[in-house]
Design a protein around this motif. Sequence first.
Motif, short mmCIF file in Angstrom:
data_model
loop_
_atom_site.label_atom_id
_atom_site.label_comp_id
_atom_site.label_asym_id
_atom_site.label_seq_id
_atom_site.Cartn_x
_atom_site.Cartn_y
_atom_site.Cartn_z
N GLU A 21 0.88 -1.17 0.00
CA GLU A 21 0.00 0.00 0.00
C GLU A 21 0.92 1.21 0.00
O GLU A 21 1.69 1.41 0.94
N SER A 22 0.87 2.00 -1.05
CA SER A 22 1.78 3.13 -1.18
C SER A 22 1.00 4.42 -1.41
O SER A 22 -0.14 4.40 -1.88
N GLU A 23 1.66 5.50 -1.10
CA GLU A 23 1.10 6.83 -1.37
C GLU A 23 2.21 7.69 -1.95
O GLU A 23 3.28 7.82 -1.36
N THR A 62 -2.87 7.20 -3.45
CA THR A 62 -2.78 5.95 -2.70
C THR A 62 -3.16 4.79 -3.62
O THR A 62 -4.17 4.84 -4.31
N TYR A 63 -2.33 3.76 -3.63
CA TYR A 63 -2.59 2.63 -4.51
C TYR A 63 -2.09 1.33 -3.90
O TYR A 63 -1.27 1.33 -2.99
N THR A 64 -2.63 0.22 -4.40
CA THR A 64 -2.24 -1.11 -3.95
C THR A 64 -1.69 -1.89 -5.13
O THR A 64 -2.24 -1.82 -6.23
#
Length: 285
Positions: free
Chosen positions: A45-47, A53-55
């Motif tokens: 899970e990153s931002e 924000t994405y997976t």
Amino acid sequence: MLTRTETAVAALMDHVVVMLDGTAYRAARDAAFLRDEFARVAVKESESSLAGTYTATAVLGTSTLVELFDVAAPPLPGVTAGLVLSFEVPGSAARAAALLTGAGVPFSYELVRRAVPGEAGMRPWYHLIRPDLGPGNPFLLMITEVTGDYFRAIGAAEGPGGTLRRRDYLDARLGSPPPAHHLLGDVTEVRVRLHPDRSARLRDALTTLGFTAEGPVLRGPDSVVHLTDGGTGPEGVTTVRVSLRRPADADGTHRFGGTSALTFRAGAHDAEWRFTPPEDREGAA
């Protein structure tokens, strides 16, 4: 034409971005074989300032990775696939930008920032060059250079001559190098299906940054990109060939849903991962 000694503008393979339908994505994300025998697998899970924000599910080799997304939740709207290259020599992005400008290749530049757990705000992450592949483009071509500050902040050690090597970055992010029993080496070839106008633009960008063109085959310092005509069908990545750290024990295919298959040949030092580009950029199975 650039030579291999001009390392500061030699774009190296970093990772391949692939959108999968929901069924195939979940099957790959949860596959015991991928995690236990094939590679380091990280569901992240990153931002970032680029994609919000994405997976994603990352299947990681020594220096490169295949990054899988559910097509219903792409990192950027309308994307079906992408190719990310990177530089290991600090200052390369500026030189690359000058080369692209001189060659008349249109591109955008951005300093991408990333949220770091435990820190307020976002830390500068990497310099991003994005060649323009034309209107309505579903294929990402990204050329990056990680910042020295971020590289050191995650505990990665500089390589020879102050290089910021991708393998050291990945080992620091994951906490250890690849386990000895994992098969995956690195991405060596990528087959991309694009409409002719986008293929021409991608070719111009890559040959400016050190790739040599042999018809539809673009050869870089450490990888090969094959361009195929997409006609009016869906565009994207159709095949990723990877090296193996030891020969495959037997023939076999691991399938992920109906649109992705990883195939091994007994005794071979490589494997082929095939994908069907999604018809619907927005929907999921």
